[in-house]
Design a protein around this motif. Sequence first.
Motif, PDB file in Angstrom:
ATOM      1  N   ASP A  63     -39.708  68.392  -9.147  1.00  0.00           N
ATOM      2  CA  ASP A  63     -39.719  67.673  -7.875  1.00  0.00           C
ATOM      3  C   ASP A  63     -38.606  66.628  -7.850  1.00  0.00           C
ATOM      4  OD1 ASP A  63     -40.211  66.219  -5.629  1.00  0.00           O
ATOM      5  OD2 ASP A  63     -42.284  65.690  -6.159  1.00  0.00           O
ATOM      6  N   PRO A  64     -37.614  66.791  -6.966  1.00  0.00           N
ATOM      7  CA  PRO A  64     -36.516  65.807  -6.903  1.00  0.00           C
ATOM      8  C   PRO A  64     -37.014  64.399  -6.589  1.00  0.00           C
ATOM      9  CG  PRO A  64     -35.951  67.794  -5.680  1.00  0.00           C
ATOM     10  CD  PRO A  64     -37.399  67.928  -6.050  1.00  0.00           C
ATOM     11  N   ALA A  65     -38.199  64.291  -6.003  1.00  0.00           N
ATOM     12  CA  ALA A  65     -38.727  62.953  -5.711  1.00  0.00           C
ATOM     13  C   ALA A  65     -38.994  62.168  -6.990  1.00  0.00           C
ATOM     14  CB  ALA A  65     -40.012  63.071  -4.889  1.00  0.00           C
ATOM     15  N   LEU A  66     -39.053  62.878  -8.113  1.00  0.00           N
ATOM     16  CA  LEU A  66     -39.298  62.189  -9.386  1.00  0.00           C
ATOM     17  C   LEU A  66     -38.030  61.570  -9.967  1.00  0.00           C
ATOM     18  CD1 LEU A  66     -41.629  64.876 -11.037  1.00  0.00           C
ATOM     19  CD2 LEU A  66     -42.317  62.660 -10.066  1.00  0.00           C
ATOM     20  N   LEU A  67     -36.876  61.874  -9.374  1.00  0.00           N
ATOM     21  CA  LEU A  67     -35.624  61.324  -9.911  1.00  0.00           C
ATOM     22  C   LEU A  67     -35.579  59.822  -9.700  1.00  0.00           C
ATOM     23  CD1 LEU A  67     -33.140  64.024  -8.606  1.00  0.00           C
ATOM     24  CD2 LEU A  67     -33.597  63.476 -11.009  1.00  0.00           C
ATOM     25  N   PRO A  68     -35.203  59.074 -10.717  1.00  0.00           N
ATOM     26  CA  PRO A  68     -35.100  57.623 -10.538  1.00  0.00           C
ATOM     27  C   PRO A  68     -33.877  57.269  -9.688  1.00  0.00           C
ATOM     28  CG  PRO A  68     -34.418  58.238 -12.749  1.00  0.00           C
ATOM     29  CD  PRO A  68     -34.892  59.501 -12.089  1.00  0.00           C
ATOM     30  N   ASP A  69     -33.925  56.097  -9.120  1.00  0.00           N
ATOM     31  CA  ASP A  69     -32.831  55.619  -8.266  1.00  0.00           C
ATOM     32  C   ASP A  69     -31.712  55.059  -9.141  1.00  0.00           C
ATOM     33  OD1 ASP A  69     -31.140  54.489  -6.434  1.00  0.00           O
ATOM     34  OD2 ASP A  69     -32.531  52.893  -5.835  1.00  0.00           O
ATOM     35  N   THR A  70     -30.568  55.700  -9.087  1.00  0.00           N
ATOM     36  CA  THR A  70     -29.398  55.218  -9.842  1.00  0.00           C
ATOM     37  C   THR A  70     -28.211  55.066  -8.896  1.00  0.00           C
ATOM     38  OG1 THR A  70     -28.722  57.482 -10.335  1.00  0.00           O
ATOM     39  CG2 THR A  70     -30.140  56.407 -11.964  1.00  0.00           C
ATOM     40  N   HIS A  71     -28.497  54.639  -7.660  1.00  0.00           N
ATOM     41  CA  HIS A  71     -27.445  54.660  -6.636  1.00  0.00           C
ATOM     42  C   HIS A  71     -26.276  53.745  -6.970  1.00  0.00           C
ATOM     43  CE1 HIS A  71     -29.464  50.945  -5.258  1.00  0.00           C
ATOM     44  NE2 HIS A  71     -28.279  50.647  -4.771  1.00  0.00           N
ATOM     45  N   TRP A  72     -26.494  52.774  -7.880  1.00  0.00           N
ATOM     46  CA  TRP A  72     -25.390  51.868  -8.229  1.00  0.00           C
ATOM     47  C   TRP A  72     -24.202  52.623  -8.800  1.00  0.00           C
ATOM     48  CZ3 TRP A  72     -30.506  51.127  -9.643  1.00  0.00           C
ATOM     49  CH2 TRP A  72     -31.191  50.114  -8.932  1.00  0.00           C
ATOM     50  N   LEU A  73     -24.475  53.835  -9.336  1.00  0.00           N
ATOM     51  CA  LEU A  73     -23.392  54.614  -9.951  1.00  0.00           C
ATOM     52  C   LEU A  73     -22.342  55.047  -8.938  1.00  0.00           C
ATOM     53  CD1 LEU A  73     -25.434  56.839 -12.451  1.00  0.00           C
ATOM     54  CD2 LEU A  73     -23.908  54.940 -13.020  1.00  0.00           C
ATOM     55  N   ASP A  74     -22.733  55.187  -7.658  1.00  0.00           N
ATOM     56  CA  ASP A  74     -21.703  55.532  -6.672  1.00  0.00           C
ATOM     57  C   ASP A  74     -21.832  54.731  -5.381  1.00  0.00           C
ATOM     58  OD1 ASP A  74     -23.935  56.738  -5.637  1.00  0.00           O
ATOM     59  OD2 ASP A  74     -23.022  58.719  -5.390  1.00  0.00           O
ATOM     60  N   ASP A  75     -22.484  53.592  -5.456  1.00  0.00           N
ATOM     61  CA  ASP A  75     -22.588  52.698  -4.301  1.00  0.00           C
ATOM     62  C   ASP A  75     -21.225  52.039  -4.078  1.00  0.00           C
ATOM     63  OD1 ASP A  75     -25.100  50.713  -2.965  1.00  0.00           O
ATOM     64  OD2 ASP A  75     -22.989  50.079  -2.918  1.00  0.00           O
ATOM     65  N   PRO A  76     -20.737  52.034  -2.834  1.00  0.00           N
ATOM     66  CA  PRO A  76     -19.398  51.448  -2.605  1.00  0.00           C
ATOM     67  C   PRO A  76     -19.315  49.968  -2.966  1.00  0.00           C
ATOM     68  CG  PRO A  76     -20.465  52.107  -0.523  1.00  0.00           C
ATOM     69  CD  PRO A  76     -21.322  52.632  -1.629  1.00  0.00           C
ATOM     70  N   GLY A  77     -20.431  49.302  -3.093  1.00  0.00           N
ATOM     71  CA  GLY A  77     -20.393  47.885  -3.453  1.00  0.00           C
ATOM     72  C   GLY A  77     -20.377  47.647  -4.959  1.00  0.00           C
ATOM     73  N   TRP A  78     -20.388  48.720  -5.734  1.00  0.00           N
ATOM     74  CA  TRP A  78     -20.436  48.586  -7.194  1.00  0.00           C
ATOM     75  C   TRP A  78     -19.374  49.469  -7.827  1.00  0.00           C
ATOM     76  CZ3 TRP A  78     -24.147  45.349  -9.551  1.00  0.00           C
ATOM     77  CH2 TRP A  78     -25.101  44.808  -8.679  1.00  0.00           C
ATOM     78  N   ARG A  79     -18.936  49.082  -9.021  1.00  0.00           N
ATOM     79  CA  ARG A  79     -17.918  49.861  -9.734  1.00  0.00           C
ATOM     80  C   ARG A  79     -18.367  50.091 -11.179  1.00  0.00           C
ATOM     81  NH1 ARG A  79     -16.504  50.082  -5.501  1.00  0.00           N
ATOM     82  NH2 ARG A  79     -14.472  49.830  -4.494  1.00  0.00           N
ATOM     83  N   SER A  80     -18.061  51.281 -11.692  1.00  0.00           N
ATOM     84  CA  SER A  80     -18.320  51.542 -13.115  1.00  0.00           C
ATOM     85  C   SER A  80     -17.537  52.764 -13.565  1.00  0.00           C
ATOM     86  CB  SER A  80     -19.810  51.788 -13.377  1.00  0.00           C
ATOM     87  OG  SER A  80     -20.256  52.946 -12.691  1.00  0.00           O
ATOM     88  N   LEU A  81     -17.335  52.881 -14.858  1.00  0.00           N
ATOM     89  CA  LEU A  81     -16.740  54.076 -15.452  1.00  0.00           C
ATOM     90  C   LEU A  81     -17.843  54.865 -16.166  1.00  0.00           C
ATOM     91  CD1 LEU A  81     -13.410  52.603 -16.865  1.00  0.00           C
ATOM     92  CD2 LEU A  81     -13.749  53.944 -14.775  1.00  0.00           C
ATOM     93  N   SER A  82     -17.531  56.118 -16.488  1.00  0.00           N
ATOM     94  CA  SER A  82     -18.515  57.019 -17.102  1.00  0.00           C
ATOM     95  C   SER A  82     -18.443  56.910 -18.617  1.00  0.00           C
ATOM     96  CB  SER A  82     -18.218  58.468 -16.713  1.00  0.00           C
ATOM     97  OG  SER A  82     -18.092  58.593 -15.315  1.00  0.00           O
TER      98      SER A  82
END
Lengths: 340, 340, 340
Positions: free
Chosen positions: C117-136
């Motif tokens: 169930d995709p609803a079980l996926l945790p929220d990790t939106h910071w990884l591609d939120d335009p207000g945040w930056r990060s490398l992999s």
Amino acid sequence: MFLKNCWYVAAWSDEIGDGLFSRTLLDTPILFYRDTAGRVVALDNRCCHRAAPLSLGRLEGDCVRCMYHGLKFDPSGRCVEIPMQEHIPPQARVRAYPVEERSRWVWIWMGDPDKADPALLPDTHWLDDPGWRSLSGYMLHQANYLQVADNLCDFSHFSFVHPETVGGSVAYARAQPQVERLANGVRIIRGLEGDEPAPFVRKLRPEWETVDRWNNYDFLVPGVLLMDSGSVPVGRGGANGSREGALEFRSCQAVTPETADSTHYFFAQPHNFSIDDPEATRRIHQVLLDAFEEDRRIISGQSRMLAHDPEVRMVPLGVDAALSHFRWVMNKRIREEQAA
Amino acid sequence: MFLKNCWYVAAWSDEIGDGLFSRTLLDTPILFYRDTAGRVVALDNRCCHRAAPLSLGRLEGDCVRCMYHGLKFDPSGRCVEIPMQEHIPPQARVRAYPVEERSRWVWIWMGDPDKADPALLPDTHWLDDPGWRSLSGYMLHQANYLQVADNLCDFSHFSFVHPETVGGSVAYARAQPQVERLANGVRIIRGLEGDEPAPFVRKLRPEWETVDRWNNYDFLVPGVLLMDSGSVPVGRGGANGSREGALEFRSCQAVTPETADSTHYFFAQPHNFSIDDPEATRRIHQVLLDAFEEDRRIISGQSRMLAHDPEVRMVPLGVDAALSHFRWVMNKRIREEQAA
Amino acid sequence: MFLKNCWYVAAWSDEIGDGLFSRTLLDTPILFYRDTAGRVVALDNRCCHRAAPLSLGRLEGDCVRCMYHGLKFDPSGRCVEIPMQEHIPPQARVRAYPVEERSRWVWIWMGDPDKADPALLPDTHWLDDPGWRSLSGYMLHQANYLQVADNLCDFSHFSFVHPETVGGSVAYARAQPQVERLANGVRIIRGLEGDEPAPFVRKLRPEWETVDRWNNYDFLVPGVLLMDSGSVPVGRGGANGSREGALEFRSCQAVTPETADSTHYFFAQPHNFSIDDPEATRRIHQVLLDAFEEDRRIISGQSRMLAHDPEVRMVPLGVDAALSHFRWVMNKRIREEQAA
């Protein structure tokens, strides 16, 4: 569990020169050397006293001396000298193995020596027939010998593993071989008329546009491939027609277990054309080296997959008829041998 | 299965300096360091909290701090600080091992600490006696410690393994040693009068043509060799005659299991001549290094052979008397210890 | 024994590009590729015919062709072509795994697909939120995944493992976190007011002398860390005060077993300041790389110690509350899954 009562290829003749040579066969370390008459001797590579490798020892005439405590063994494996004592206990001996040397291959019999009948050796005379030329090929597979045998029992992989070397068209994969179940292996007749030349044939005969090609071979217990293969311009009757002007090969290949997870692979590709052109022989050999590296890559990958799940169920296909029969024969022979 | 209640050589004194030093002994990772008084401390190299290696920690005065979560341990192995809590549970401790440092060797007792009697330490005073000189030797064998012990119990291998270093004539292999069975090992008296000098003796004393030579030693549980060896021009009574002008050595060697398949080997070759000539000491040490590399090569080969067939039957010879007794003593001691 | 019915991070989105990508997860070799619509496909990386790795095969549109004998599989794992025969047996298929791609992470479900169930996926939106930056970030631990999970459940190690990177004062180790036991993991609230800045904060904001800092996070089954961390000059209310001018991070990290003894570790450190300064993002990422190498060193050491004695008893401390609960939850979930 390996089949013992059969001849295995142990080495190329020129691997066993003036000194001591060791190789593990069927999980058993073996020492090889030539006696003063040039005959190959094969002994357990493990001194009966404290298990030191005889291959770290010294060749003395017909004998080998262990260089841990100096025990000397004759070609029958009998200890003939113990420097520190006069008495030589009768059990002071290492096992000697029957060996036959034929056409540049050294064969060994790892089972009951009384059953080691040279008449059972297959005919590989193309390896040193004056009308044929080939170089000596060897590689070590990191895979069980049956995976290598599988590969050699089914040339439908030619089109996918070897598209740029010995393979060629997908049509050649689709060509249905005749598979004859032999008591000691399989006989495979594979041919295609009017196919495009295999890439290596294209290089040897750029002027050929369409060919008849064939790979007719026996794959025999415990892993010996003897093949009549070739190509000829289309319309001359293929393998059954005139061989005049054909590119003909009599490949001799042998698969010998090193351990349960590694396999010696001996191969040569005798050809009967351009026999006075060493460069042609070298190029033909290089094709084999390239192609067998392609096999090694896929077989190693297969080993890695099987290591994760050795009991995996495989889905049988029609092309598995030959390898299934070969595995069935090997299994039957091993079971019979174990029961005896 | 190792013998626990005995002293093992763990390190050369100078291996344990200002910092943390770790070594696996009897399959147990051990941390060593010196407290502020210079005494060697030996602790299990595994924090009692989450099993991090203390050797990745930090020395703080008499204590070591684990650098995973900061637990601090004193030389008795007791945890004396947990940064994140006041209460220190009584079970928060790592095992400490009795240690004795004598004549440049650090000894450890891996069994019941109450039985760790320093009076049981063998005399190795030649290692730091002002009348003797030697350098510190160490190597790691990839073999079970009993294979190394076997090697040291029977010097008949000298003529075959070391013909160009410490060995020499086959006659020296044939010289029958006296083997005295001790409760804690074996005593071996091996000598030959009127022999050719060993190769290294020939280099030290080129003018000597014929010598009396001897290798008289105890090999003691769990693997300590203490030897009186030497050479002297023939006719002066050999080992039992005058040592005036002799080349004399008091070799000290120790075999300590790292794991079931690997073995620490500590060795030195104290000599009482040319003691003001460091170059002579260096050359004598180099002879040992060369000779023990020769041993390592044959012992590693033996390990490889045994790995193929660990249960192989060995054929006993007369020269095995000493090693058989030593193995019997070790086995008896281990069985008694396990039963207790 | 791994938990199967849950989402695991399998890869960074950009690891799966135009070609075939393979990775072992939960001891199972998996093939990844993108279909023509760009959707990620995950299949067993083992041809159903003779177990060759499909990753040595060829991508053909939405399908992958095994390059041993040419079998072609569609994204559902069904074999859709066998070059050598017309009939495709129904069992000719490889297992396909549910996959979801969210915010640069590719998630895989290794258990019952009906429960994915995709609803079980945790929220990790910071990884591609335009207000945040990060490398992999990615590294492979040579350790069981629970050792890595332990490390992430208890930041008291910060002061000892990371004194020069993300850690800092011993006071921060002493700061008692709130640990909330969740049904699917743990919630940890750790903060300290009036502490010295962590070394990496000191570099980013040299003018700050004393700060409030916090590491508030959930660590969720099967090993996903989602963290609100940061520092702010002292006196503004810390994590609960104004975030104006704070250094704020939303770290996303995931631990996925490769085998029982090795673990994939995915991580990023999204920040919402200096988002137009790629060099700042690069420097922040480098801090993480340095710190996680410090973790890897201690965790590898721990693995080596545990290998000598896998059954070692560990002494529990108060700081183990979170990791103990997480291990208890994992164990409970695995037992329930096995029983079902």
